[in-house]
Design a protein around this motif. Sequence first.
Motif, mmCIF file in Angstrom:
data_model
loop_
_atom_site.group_PDB
_atom_site.id
_atom_site.type_symbol
_atom_site.label_atom_id
_atom_site.label_comp_id
_atom_site.label_asym_id
_atom_site.label_seq_id
_atom_site.Cartn_x
_atom_site.Cartn_y
_atom_site.Cartn_z
ATOM 1 N N LYS A 149 0.787 -1.270 -0.050
ATOM 2 C CA LYS A 149 -0.075 0.013 -0.087
ATOM 3 C C LYS A 149 0.983 1.315 0.030
ATOM 4 C CE LYS A 149 -2.571 -1.723 3.584
ATOM 5 N NZ LYS A 149 -2.138 -3.000 3.437
ATOM 6 N N MET A 150 2.072 1.281 0.909
ATOM 7 C CA MET A 150 2.907 2.451 0.807
ATOM 8 C C MET A 150 3.372 2.776 -0.708
ATOM 9 S SD MET A 150 3.908 4.957 2.345
ATOM 10 C CE MET A 150 3.411 4.742 4.161
ATOM 11 N N ARG A 151 3.748 1.758 -1.193
ATOM 12 C CA ARG A 151 4.297 1.898 -2.678
ATOM 13 C C ARG A 151 3.380 2.458 -3.425
ATOM 14 N NH1 ARG A 151 9.114 -0.735 -3.768
ATOM 15 N NH2 ARG A 151 9.943 -2.188 -2.244
ATOM 16 N N LEU A 152 2.324 2.099 -3.429
ATOM 17 C CA LEU A 152 1.368 2.894 -4.346
ATOM 18 C C LEU A 152 0.834 4.157 -4.022
ATOM 19 C CD1 LEU A 152 -0.655 2.549 -6.679
ATOM 20 C CD2 LEU A 152 -2.400 1.689 -5.250
ATOM 21 N N PHE A 153 0.958 4.402 -2.717
ATOM 22 C CA PHE A 153 0.836 5.795 -2.011
ATOM 23 C C PHE A 153 1.823 6.937 -2.353
ATOM 24 C CE2 PHE A 153 1.534 8.811 1.356
ATOM 25 C CZ PHE A 153 0.480 9.584 1.280
ATOM 26 N N LEU A 154 2.903 6.218 -2.411
ATOM 27 C CA LEU A 154 4.352 6.878 -2.868
ATOM 28 C C LEU A 154 4.097 7.280 -4.525
ATOM 29 C CD1 LEU A 154 6.999 5.508 -0.787
ATOM 30 C CD2 LEU A 154 5.898 7.632 -0.564
ATOM 31 N N LEU A 155 3.741 6.300 -5.166
ATOM 32 C CA LEU A 155 3.585 6.750 -6.562
ATOM 33 C C LEU A 155 2.540 7.681 -6.893
ATOM 34 C CD1 LEU A 155 3.895 5.821 -9.567
ATOM 35 C CD2 LEU A 155 2.180 4.029 -9.321
ATOM 36 N N ASP A 156 1.348 7.505 -6.299
ATOM 37 C CA ASP A 156 0.550 8.691 -6.284
ATOM 38 C C ASP A 156 1.095 10.048 -5.815
ATOM 39 O OD1 ASP A 156 -1.475 6.779 -7.370
ATOM 40 O OD2 ASP A 156 -2.679 6.660 -5.417
ATOM 41 N N LEU A 157 1.542 10.021 -4.692
ATOM 42 C CA LEU A 157 2.053 11.260 -4.265
ATOM 43 C C LEU A 157 3.242 11.874 -4.936
ATOM 44 C CD1 LEU A 157 1.943 12.853 -1.616
ATOM 45 C CD2 LEU A 157 4.046 11.623 -0.847
ATOM 46 N N SER A 158 3.838 11.065 -5.858
ATOM 47 C CA SER A 158 4.724 11.603 -6.847
ATOM 48 C C SER A 158 4.342 12.434 -7.775
ATOM 49 C CB SER A 158 5.645 10.605 -7.615
ATOM 50 O OG SER A 158 4.779 9.876 -8.457
ATOM 51 N N PHE A 159 2.685 12.470 -8.006
ATOM 52 C CA PHE A 159 2.221 13.223 -9.018
ATOM 53 C C PHE A 159 1.575 14.593 -8.482
ATOM 54 C CE2 PHE A 159 2.071 8.883 -11.051
ATOM 55 C CZ PHE A 159 2.170 9.307 -12.463
ATOM 56 N N ILE A 160 1.552 14.804 -7.259
ATOM 57 C CA ILE A 160 1.033 15.956 -6.594
ATOM 58 C C ILE A 160 1.761 17.329 -7.474
ATOM 59 C CG2 ILE A 160 1.186 17.403 -4.577
ATOM 60 C CD1 ILE A 160 -0.874 15.165 -4.320
ATOM 61 N N GLY A 161 3.085 17.394 -7.777
ATOM 62 C CA GLY A 161 3.529 18.394 -8.283
ATOM 63 C C GLY A 161 3.058 18.784 -9.666
ATOM 64 N N TRP A 162 2.645 17.701 -10.628
ATOM 65 C CA TRP A 162 1.935 17.845 -11.555
ATOM 66 C C TRP A 162 0.556 18.448 -11.479
ATOM 67 C CZ3 TRP A 162 4.693 18.313 -15.673
ATOM 68 C CH2 TRP A 162 5.874 17.668 -16.049
ATOM 69 N N ALA A 163 0.141 17.906 -10.582
ATOM 70 C CA ALA A 163 -1.368 18.056 -10.351
ATOM 71 C C ALA A 163 -1.519 19.803 -9.912
ATOM 72 C CB ALA A 163 -2.073 17.574 -9.120
ATOM 73 N N LEU A 164 -0.552 20.349 -9.040
ATOM 74 C CA LEU A 164 -0.791 21.621 -8.749
ATOM 75 C C LEU A 164 -0.198 22.394 -10.168
ATOM 76 C CD1 LEU A 164 1.437 21.485 -5.408
ATOM 77 C CD2 LEU A 164 -1.112 21.751 -5.689
ATOM 78 N N LEU A 165 0.533 22.063 -11.033
ATOM 79 C CA LEU A 165 0.727 22.727 -11.989
ATOM 80 C C LEU A 165 -0.637 22.713 -13.076
ATOM 81 C CD1 LEU A 165 4.188 21.497 -13.230
ATOM 82 C CD2 LEU A 165 3.729 23.746 -12.446
ATOM 83 N N CYS A 166 -1.309 21.672 -12.844
ATOM 84 C CA CYS A 166 -2.508 21.617 -13.826
ATOM 85 C C CYS A 166 -3.590 22.504 -13.355
ATOM 86 C CB CYS A 166 -3.076 20.042 -13.745
ATOM 87 S SG CYS A 166 -2.359 18.882 -14.681
ATOM 88 N N LEU A 167 -3.511 22.904 -12.207
ATOM 89 C CA LEU A 167 -4.460 23.851 -11.713
ATOM 90 C C LEU A 167 -4.059 25.366 -12.363
ATOM 91 C CD1 LEU A 167 -4.395 23.085 -7.652
ATOM 92 C CD2 LEU A 167 -6.086 22.443 -9.435
ATOM 93 N N LEU A 168 -2.804 25.585 -12.529
ATOM 94 C CA LEU A 168 -2.640 26.933 -13.159
ATOM 95 C C LEU A 168 -3.092 27.018 -14.537
ATOM 96 C CD1 LEU A 168 1.286 27.110 -11.993
ATOM 97 C CD2 LEU A 168 -1.111 28.129 -11.024
ATOM 98 N N THR A 169 -3.512 25.799 -15.167
ATOM 99 C CA THR A 169 -4.063 25.660 -16.612
ATOM 100 C C THR A 169 -5.711 25.516 -16.587
ATOM 101 O OG1 THR A 169 -4.040 23.214 -16.672
ATOM 102 C CG2 THR A 169 -1.879 24.315 -17.276
ATOM 103 N N LEU A 170 -6.276 25.950 -15.411
ATOM 104 C CA LEU A 170 -7.579 26.011 -15.062
ATOM 105 C C LEU A 170 -8.129 24.628 -15.505
ATOM 106 C CD1 LEU A 170 -8.476 29.208 -17.053
ATOM 107 C CD2 LEU A 170 -8.097 28.976 -14.901
ATOM 108 N N GLY A 171 -7.171 23.557 -15.019
ATOM 109 C CA GLY A 171 -7.796 22.304 -15.060
ATOM 110 C C GLY A 171 -7.501 21.460 -16.149
ATOM 111 N N LEU A 172 -7.251 22.270 -17.322
ATOM 112 C CA LEU A 172 -7.122 21.531 -18.540
ATOM 113 C C LEU A 172 -5.851 20.523 -18.758
ATOM 114 C CD1 LEU A 172 -7.701 24.663 -20.973
ATOM 115 C CD2 LEU A 172 -9.407 22.716 -20.585
ATOM 116 N N GLY A 173 -4.946 20.753 -17.798
ATOM 117 C CA GLY A 173 -3.784 19.975 -17.853
ATOM 118 C C GLY A 173 -4.090 18.472 -17.160
ATOM 119 N N PHE A 174 -5.414 18.456 -16.606
ATOM 120 C CA PHE A 174 -5.283 17.271 -16.026
ATOM 121 C C PHE A 174 -5.920 16.291 -17.159
ATOM 122 C CE2 PHE A 174 -6.437 19.739 -12.101
ATOM 123 C CZ PHE A 174 -5.681 18.941 -11.162
#
Length: 207
Positions: A149-174
Amino acid sequence: MATSAFYKEQALASLKGKWDKGVIAALIYLCVAMVPMVGLQLIKPGLEGLWYIVVVPLAWGYIVYHLGIVRNADLSFERLFDGFKDFGRIFCTMLLVGVYTILWSLLLFIPGIIKAYSYGMTHFILKDEPELKNNAAIEKSMQMMEGRKMRLFLLDLSFIGWALLCLLTLGLGFLLLYPYWMTARVHFYEDLKKEYTGMGAEAVITE
């Protein structure tokens, strides 16, 4: 199992030449599942709950669509609606996943998250093992995810930076992030399945 960076590299390799499929699939899912739900909330709050009858099998179809991206299988967009072909098994199993996760979350937030990761492979198991359903599929996911479970959690967590950047595109980056993230999760599942099969269920459970 491999690192998060490895699964992300594998995802990018799988998406090469298929980004258009991933983006269009995400767009179809969002338009068919999310837009009507928002509309129902605006028109008559409370009525949107009925739309989950459509959302649940469609969400399943969208998630397992990425198996096709990794496995070089049929990527026709009709595959997004495969959940309706086996509606009873898909809907009931995923409904149970949601109910169990909510019940654990009522105890404390952290147990709910842990259980959500325990159930995280249920979508793929339903696709690969059509004889399994309901608690049998959920229990298989729990067995496979024991100690992982922790391995999958860390994989998901590694996308947080990309998710924050996507917010700057008004969500289109998602529309780009979703296929990237889901394809990385598929590679995690494929690796996990090989390890689970190779070591045997008992070895995975008792790790």
